[in-house]
Write an enzyme that holds these catalytic residues in place. Structure first.
Site, short mmCIF file in Angstrom:
data_model
loop_
_atom_site.label_atom_id
_atom_site.label_comp_id
_atom_site.label_asym_id
_atom_site.label_seq_id
_atom_site.Cartn_x
_atom_site.Cartn_y
_atom_site.Cartn_z
CD GLU A 1 -7.09 5.16 -4.56
OE1 GLU A 1 -7.90 6.02 -4.13
OE2 GLU A 1 -6.46 4.38 -3.84
CD GLU B 1 -2.69 2.13 -3.37
OE1 GLU B 1 -3.63 2.94 -3.54
OE2 GLU B 1 -1.76 2.34 -2.54
CG HIS C 1 -3.46 9.40 -0.23
ND1 HIS C 1 -4.08 10.14 0.77
CD2 HIS C 1 -4.33 8.40 -0.52
CE1 HIS C 1 -5.24 9.61 1.07
NE2 HIS C 1 -5.43 8.55 0.30
CG HIS D 1 -1.86 1.10 1.33
ND1 HIS D 1 -1.94 1.93 2.42
CD2 HIS D 1 -2.80 1.55 0.45
CE1 HIS D 1 -2.88 2.83 2.24
NE2 HIS D 1 -3.42 2.61 1.05
CG ASP E 1 -2.79 7.03 -3.65
OD1 ASP E 1 -3.91 6.50 -3.75
OD2 ASP E 1 -2.03 6.83 -2.69
#
Length: 236
Positions: A107, A41, A55, A14, A43
């Site tokens: 994301e 993952e 993020h 993450h 952002d």
């Protein structure tokens, strides 16, 4: 249907390895790889000058700067310390840095523009050696995800759900995907059984306890997002 290269119980680092290294940085992504994670993952936001891997809407929590991310000139962003002397990267830098070394869940943070611009960046990445199966694009903003999907249908997508997973099956069908991402609170036995019956692969965020991960696996989760990938690689 385009499917990502997901096997077994997948561990997503993450924001890299956010529990032990600066999140959403090249150093953090390298840390996740060092812990054995293959999927990372991150952002992405559509800054006027570049696609920025970050993020928050504001800079205070993760840098030594202040102000709104998208209102700060790129040169000023690049001069900030994002933790341990690391810089805020662009998506293009991350793609170059990790090509052939990792698979990415990107994301989208924002609306249609970030979807369309990320599609253009990933189209170039595919031409530069990335495999579509090593990319997965997700978002809570399903309009952004739809814009991405329309522009680059060969890259798999995964809608994200934070408060209500009731529409998950219909949404996955609309996006022609068999992957969804759910908040922990939504990963009930009933929901996981329904997703499994629909042929969907569900990944749960954010899980930092190996016992909780095992409980979720037994419920039918296909993987987790974690700040501490090193805690889980021996459990998969």
């Amino acid at each position: 249907m385009r499917r990502p290269a997901l096997d077994g119980f997948t561990i997503f680092g993450h924001r890299g390895a956010a529990g032990s290294a600066p999140e959403n940085t090249l150093a953090g992504f390298d840390a996740a790889l060092g812990h054995g994670a293959r999927w990372i993952e991150l952002d992405v936001q559509a800054h006027p000058e570049a696609l920025i891997v970050f993020h928050d809407d504001r800079l205070e929590r993760r840098t030594d700067g202040s102000g709104a991310l998208l209102e700060t000139p790129l040169a000023a962003l690049r001069a900030l310390d994002a933790g341990d002397g690391t810089a805020i990267p662009t998506l293009e830098e991350v793609l170059d840095h990790l090509r052939g070394r990792a698979a990415l869940n990107i994301e989208l943070k924002g609306g249609r523009a970030v979807g369309e611009r990320t599609a253009a960046a990933l189209d170039a990445a595919l031409a530069g050696g990335w495999r579509a199966a090593d990319l997965l694009v997700s978002s809570f903003d399903h309009a952004a995800l739809a814009a991405f999907r329309a522009a680059l249908p060969q890259v798999p997508v995964a809608p994200l759900f934070a408060e209500d997973a009731g529409p998950a099956i219909a949404t996955a069908q609309r996006f022609d995907t068999d992957v969804v991402h759910l908040a922990r609170d939504l990963a009930t036995a009933e929901m996981m059984a329904a997703l499994d019956a629909a042929g969907l692969r569900a990944h749960v965020y954010t899980v930092n306890d190996p016992e909780e991960a095992e409980r979720l696996r037994k419920l039918g989760a296909a993987g987790i997002f974690t700040d501490h990938p090193g805690r889980f690689m021996l459990h998969t």
